[in-house]
Design a protein around this motif. Structure first.
Motif, short mmCIF file in Angstrom:
data_model
loop_
_atom_site.label_atom_id
_atom_site.label_comp_id
_atom_site.label_asym_id
_atom_site.label_seq_id
_atom_site.Cartn_x
_atom_site.Cartn_y
_atom_site.Cartn_z
N GLN A 198 0.91 -1.34 0.08
CA GLN A 198 0.04 -0.11 0.16
C GLN A 198 0.79 1.32 0.18
OE1 GLN A 198 -3.78 -0.56 1.82
NE2 GLN A 198 -4.14 0.62 0.08
N ALA A 199 1.76 1.34 0.76
CA ALA A 199 2.72 2.40 0.99
C ALA A 199 3.50 2.67 -0.48
CB ALA A 199 3.81 2.22 2.12
N ALA A 200 3.61 1.53 -1.14
CA ALA A 200 4.65 1.57 -2.24
C ALA A 200 3.53 1.97 -3.52
CB ALA A 200 5.54 0.45 -2.61
N GLN A 201 2.25 2.10 -3.08
CA GLN A 201 1.53 2.68 -4.35
C GLN A 201 0.90 1.42 -5.20
OE1 GLN A 201 0.75 6.13 -4.75
NE2 GLN A 201 1.33 6.23 -2.53
N LEU A 202 1.28 0.36 -4.65
CA LEU A 202 1.22 -0.90 -5.63
C LEU A 202 0.12 -1.71 -5.37
CD1 LEU A 202 2.45 -2.30 -8.24
CD2 LEU A 202 3.78 -3.48 -6.44
N TRP A 203 -0.44 -1.44 -4.12
CA TRP A 203 -1.57 -2.63 -3.66
C TRP A 203 -2.65 -2.68 -4.49
CZ3 TRP A 203 -2.30 -6.55 -0.59
CH2 TRP A 203 -3.47 -7.21 -0.27
N ASP A 204 -3.40 -1.63 -5.14
CA ASP A 204 -4.62 -1.68 -5.86
C ASP A 204 -4.36 -2.56 -7.00
OD1 ASP A 204 -5.79 -0.44 -3.85
OD2 ASP A 204 -5.48 1.66 -4.90
N GLU A 205 -3.11 -2.50 -7.59
CA GLU A 205 -3.02 -2.91 -9.01
C GLU A 205 -2.38 -4.60 -8.67
OE1 GLU A 205 0.03 -0.57 -11.21
OE2 GLU A 205 -0.54 0.88 -9.65
N VAL A 206 -2.13 -4.99 -7.41
CA VAL A 206 -1.92 -6.34 -7.37
C VAL A 206 -2.57 -7.28 -6.53
CG1 VAL A 206 0.57 -6.01 -7.83
CG2 VAL A 206 -0.06 -5.86 -5.77
N ALA A 207 -3.61 -6.33 -5.77
CA ALA A 207 -4.38 -7.18 -4.74
C ALA A 207 -4.99 -8.50 -5.08
CB ALA A 207 -5.46 -6.19 -4.22
N ASP A 208 -5.45 -8.55 -6.59
CA ASP A 208 -5.91 -9.91 -6.81
C ASP A 208 -5.07 -10.78 -7.67
OD1 ASP A 208 -5.79 -8.13 -8.83
OD2 ASP A 208 -7.42 -8.40 -9.95
N ARG A 209 -3.85 -10.71 -7.51
CA ARG A 209 -3.00 -11.55 -7.99
C ARG A 209 -1.69 -11.54 -7.36
NH1 ARG A 209 0.08 -8.77 -13.03
NH2 ARG A 209 -0.75 -6.72 -12.82
N LEU A 210 -1.67 -11.87 -5.92
CA LEU A 210 -0.43 -11.88 -5.15
C LEU A 210 0.55 -13.01 -5.32
CD1 LEU A 210 -2.14 -10.38 -1.63
CD2 LEU A 210 -0.43 -9.17 -3.26
N LYS A 211 -0.19 -14.00 -5.91
CA LYS A 211 0.52 -15.29 -5.88
C LYS A 211 1.27 -15.39 -7.38
CE LYS A 211 -0.05 -16.89 -2.05
NZ LYS A 211 0.98 -16.61 -1.24
N ALA A 212 0.88 -14.39 -8.16
CA ALA A 212 1.43 -14.31 -9.70
C ALA A 212 3.03 -14.16 -9.68
CB ALA A 212 0.80 -13.32 -10.54
N PRO A 213 3.84 -14.55 -10.54
CA PRO A 213 5.03 -14.40 -10.52
C PRO A 213 5.48 -12.73 -10.64
CG PRO A 213 4.58 -15.92 -12.16
CD PRO A 213 3.24 -15.50 -11.68
N ALA A 214 6.47 -12.39 -9.83
CA ALA A 214 6.68 -10.93 -9.61
C ALA A 214 7.34 -10.51 -11.15
CB ALA A 214 7.74 -10.66 -8.81
N THR A 215 7.78 -11.30 -12.22
CA THR A 215 8.19 -10.95 -13.35
C THR A 215 6.90 -10.46 -14.31
OG1 THR A 215 8.12 -13.19 -13.63
CG2 THR A 215 10.31 -12.34 -13.53
N GLU A 216 5.74 -10.86 -14.05
CA GLU A 216 4.86 -10.29 -15.07
C GLU A 216 4.42 -8.98 -14.67
OE1 GLU A 216 1.26 -12.60 -13.97
OE2 GLU A 216 2.05 -14.51 -14.76
N LEU A 217 5.05 -8.21 -13.70
CA LEU A 217 4.66 -6.82 -13.54
C LEU A 217 5.41 -6.02 -14.41
CD1 LEU A 217 4.93 -6.88 -9.68
CD2 LEU A 217 2.87 -6.77 -11.07
#
Ligand SMILES: Nc1ncnc2c1ncn2[C@@H]1O[C@H](COP(=O)(O)OP(=O)(O)OP(=O)(O)O)[C@@H](O)[C@H]1O
Ligand SMILES: [Mg+2]
Lengths: 253, 284
Positions: A131-150
C-alpha cells in the motif's frame, strides 16, 4: 537539523572500480530523519556512492575501497562488521529494479521471513508495504502471480515495498521514480516525505525539480568529487560555487 | 547491391545454413531411431521386458532383459544421486562464496579436463580403487565409477547455469541483508529448471555408458540382489547380444537398445514437464 549528530558520516571515502578512481576523497554528513539528495551529471559516481553506503559496491569485481562510513559512530567498513546486518539496517533500492524469482507476495514477505520479524501478521506487513509503495490496488487480486509479470514501473514499486518490509533505519533510493508515470512518481514522493519522520533517506535523482521538492540536504557530485553540500535551501537558492550554479541552471552536465 | 539488400541476403544466407544443419542433425537422429526400431521392434515383447534371461537366452531361448533394465536404472539413479550430492556444494561454493579468484578458474579447468576423459579410464580407475579396498565387481562399484563419469558433467553444467544468473539478482538479494546461505536459496529458486536439465543430462549420459561399468559392475543374468553383487546393464546387454552369431539374439540387442532409448525419451519428456512447472517464477 545540524544540531543533532549525523546518521551517516562519510570520511575520506575513495573507491576504485577496475583501477578507475571513481570516488575521490568523499567527505559528507547525512543528517538523521531528513531527505538527502545526491545530484550531479550522469557518470559522476552517484550510484557508486550510494552503493558504498551499505557495502554493496564491494560485490563487484576488482573493487578497492579506503576511508570510513560511520553509521551512528561505528564504521561499517570495520573488519569485524556483520555485512548482512549493515545491509539490513541500511536498505538500498537499485537503479534497475530486480524482482526475486518468486511471487509478488513472497517478494515482499521475503525480508520479514529471513529476519524473523513480523512473524505474526505477515499478511498485514505485506499489505501495508504494498500500500505504501502505491502498488496494492494493482496487485491485490494476483498476489500469487510471478513478480516478473509486472511492468517495469510496477517492479520498481514492488522493490520499494520489498525494501520497506525489511524495516531499515536508512533507505537509499537510486532514481526510484525513473520508470514511473508522473502520478505514481508523485505518490512515491509523498511516501518518502511521510517516511522521513521515521527513516533517514538518501536519494539519487536526475530530476532537479524532484530534488527541490523533496530534499532537506543536497550533495552535489562532479566527476567523483563533492563540489558542494549543504541545506537544500542554501544550495539551490544561493550556491557557493559557480560550478554548482552552472549545473543548476542547466549550463553544464 | 545497396546496404539494405545486402543485409537481407545475409539474413537469408544464415537462415539457410542454420536450417541445413538442423536438418542434418534431424536426419541423422531419425536414421538412428528408425533403424533401431526397425531392427528391434520384432523382438520386443512382454516377456523381454518382464523376465530375466533363462538358460540358453543368448542362443535364442526363453527370457528377457529385466535384469539389465533394473540394473541400469539402479546404476544411473545411484550414480546421479551421488554425483548431485557431491556437485551441488562445489558449485554453490563457487558462486556464493568463492568470487572470482584464480582458484575458481582452476576448479573449472580441472572439471573440464575430467569431462574429457574417456569413461573406460574411469572404469579402470574405479576398478583399481575397488581392488585396493577389496571390493569386487558389484552394483556399488558400478555406481562409484559412474559417479566419477557424471560428476564433471553435472558440476560444469550446473556451474554454467549458475553463471547465467544476472549479478543484479545477487545484489538485489544481498541488499536485503541476506547471508550467503540465504543467497544460495534464492540462486536455487532462480536456477532450478536449469539444474534439473543438468541432472537429466548427466543421468542420460550415465544410463548409456558401457565402458565404465564393464569392469566395475560386471554382468549377471540374475536380477540385482545387493549392493555388493554384480548387476547387468542395458548398454552391456546390447553389446553382448550383438556379439553372438545368432540373428534372433542380435535382433534382441536392437530391442534392448530401443528400450534404452525409450527410457531416455521418457526422462527427457518428464524434464520438459518439470521445467514448465518449475520455471514459473524465474526472472529473465
Ligand atoms: N564496473 C566498473 N568498472 C569500471 N568503471 C566503472 C564500473 N562501474 C561504473 N564505472 C564508472 O564509474 C563512474 C561512476 O558510475 P556510476 O554508476 O556511479 O555513475 P552515476 O552517477 O550513477 O551515473 P548515472 O546517473 O548515469 O546513473 C562512471 O564513470 C562509470 O563509467
Ligand atoms: Mg546511477
Amino acid at each position: 537539523m545540524h544540531n543533532i549528530a549525523p546518521h551517516l558520516s562519510i570520511r575520506n571515502l575513495n573507491v576504485w572500480l577496475d583501477a578507475q578512481h571513481v570516488l575521490k576523497d568523499i567527505a559528507a554528513d547525512i543528517p538523521r530523519r531528513c531527505i538527502t539528495a545526491i545530484v550531479g551529471p550522469s557518470g559522476c559516481g552517484k550510484t557508486t556512492l550510494l552503493r558504498s553506503l551499505n557495502r554493496l559496491v564491494e560485490l563487484g569485481p576488482n573493487v578497492r575501497i579506503t576511508g570510513k562510513v560511520l553509521f551512528d559512530d561505528t564504521d561499517i567498513y570495520h573488519p569485524g562488521m556483520d555485512v548482512a546486518e549493515v545491509r539490513t539496517r541500511i536498505g538500498l533500492l537499485a537503479q534497475k529494479p530486480f524482482p526475486l524469482p518468486m511471487s509478488i507476495y513472497d517478494n515482499v514477505a521475503y525480508g520479514p521471513r529471513i529476519h524473523g520479524t513480523a512473524r505474526t501478521g505477515l499478511d498485514q506487513t505485506v499489505h501495508s508495504c504494498l500500500q505504501a509503495a502505491q502498488l496494492w490496488d494493482e496487485v491485490a487480486d494476483r498476489l500469487k502471480a510471478p513478480a516478473t509479470e509486472l511492468s517495469a514501473g510496477q517492479q520498481q514499486r514492488l522493490c520499494l515495498a520489498r525494501a520497506l518490509a525489511v524495516k531499515p533505519d536508512i533507505l537509499l533510493c537510486d532514481e526510484s521514480t525513473s520508470a514511473l508515470d508522473p502520478i505514481s512518481a508523485r505518490g512515491i514522493e509523498d511516501l518518502l516525505l511521510t517516511l522521513k519522520t521515521d527513516y533517514t533517506i538518501v536519494l539519487v535523482t536526475h530530476d532537479l525539480d524532484q530534488a527541490r521538492r523533496l530534499a532537506d540536504y543536497v550533495i552535489f557530485l562532479w566527476l567523483g568529487e563533492v563540489i558542494e553540500q549543504g541545506p537544500a535551501a542554501d544550495l539551490f537558492e544561493n550556491p557557493a560555487q559557480d560550478f554548482t550554479r552552472a549545473y543548476l541552471e542547466r549550463e553544464i552536465g | 547491391m545497396n546496404r539494405r539488400q545486402k543485409r537481407r541476403w545475409e539474413e537469408i544466407f544464415f537462415k539457410t545454413v542454420m536450417r541445413g544443419s538442423l536438418l542434418l542433425i534431424a536426419v541423422v537422429l531419425g536414421l538412428i531411431v528408425v533403424s533401431i526400431t526397425w531392427k528391434g521392434i520384432g523382438a520386443l515383447n512382454w516377456q523381454m521386458l518382464t523376465q530375466a534371461p533363462q538358460g540358453g537366452f543368448y542362443m535364442g531361448k526363453e527370457g528377457g532383459i529385466l535384469n539389465a533394465i533394473t540394473g541400469s536404472l539402479l546404476l544411473a539413479v545411484g550414480a546421479t544421486a551421488l554425483a548431485l550430492v557431491s556437485a551441488l556444494p562445489v558449485v554453490f561454493y563457487l558462486h556464493a562464496y568463492a568470487g572470482r579468484s584464480r582458484w575458481v578458474s582452476g576448479v573449472r579447468l580441472a572439471l573440464d579436463v575430467l569431462w574429457g576423459i574417456p569413461s573406460i579410464v574411469y572404469g579402470a580407475f574405479g576398478f583399481t580403487l575397488m581392488l585396493l579396498v577389496g571390493l569386487r565387481a558389484s552394483l556399488l562399484g558400478g555406481i562409484i565409477a559412474l559417479t566419477l563419469v557424471e560428476l564433471p558433467i553435472l558440476a560444469r553444467t550446473m556451474d554454467e547455469v549458475l553463471r547465467m544468473v544476472p549479478s543484479d539478482l545477487k545484489e538485489a538479494t544481498r541488499a536485503l541483508g541476506t547471508t550467503r546461505l540465504e543467497l544460495t536459496g534464492i540462486l536455487l529458486r532462480q536456477t532450478i529448471p536449469g539444474l534439473v536439465t543438468a541432472v537429466l543430462l548427466a543421468f542420460g549420459r550415465g544410463i548409456g555408458d558401457a565402458a565404465s561399468v564393464l569392469f566395475t559392475a560386471g554382468y549377471t543374468d540374475n536380477m540385482p540382489q545387493s549392493l555388493l553383487r554384480p548387476v547387468a546393464s542395458l548398454p552391456l546387454a546390447v553389446f553382448f547380444q550383438l556379439n553372438t552369431p545368432f540373428p534372433e539374439v542380435q535382433e534382441r540387442a536392437y530391442a534392448s537398445a530401443l528400450v534404452l532409448m525409450m527410457l531416455v525419451l521418457v526422462i527427457s519428456l518428464l524434464s520438459r514437464l518439470s521445467l514448465k512447472l518449475l520455471g514459473k517464477y524465474v526472472v529473465r
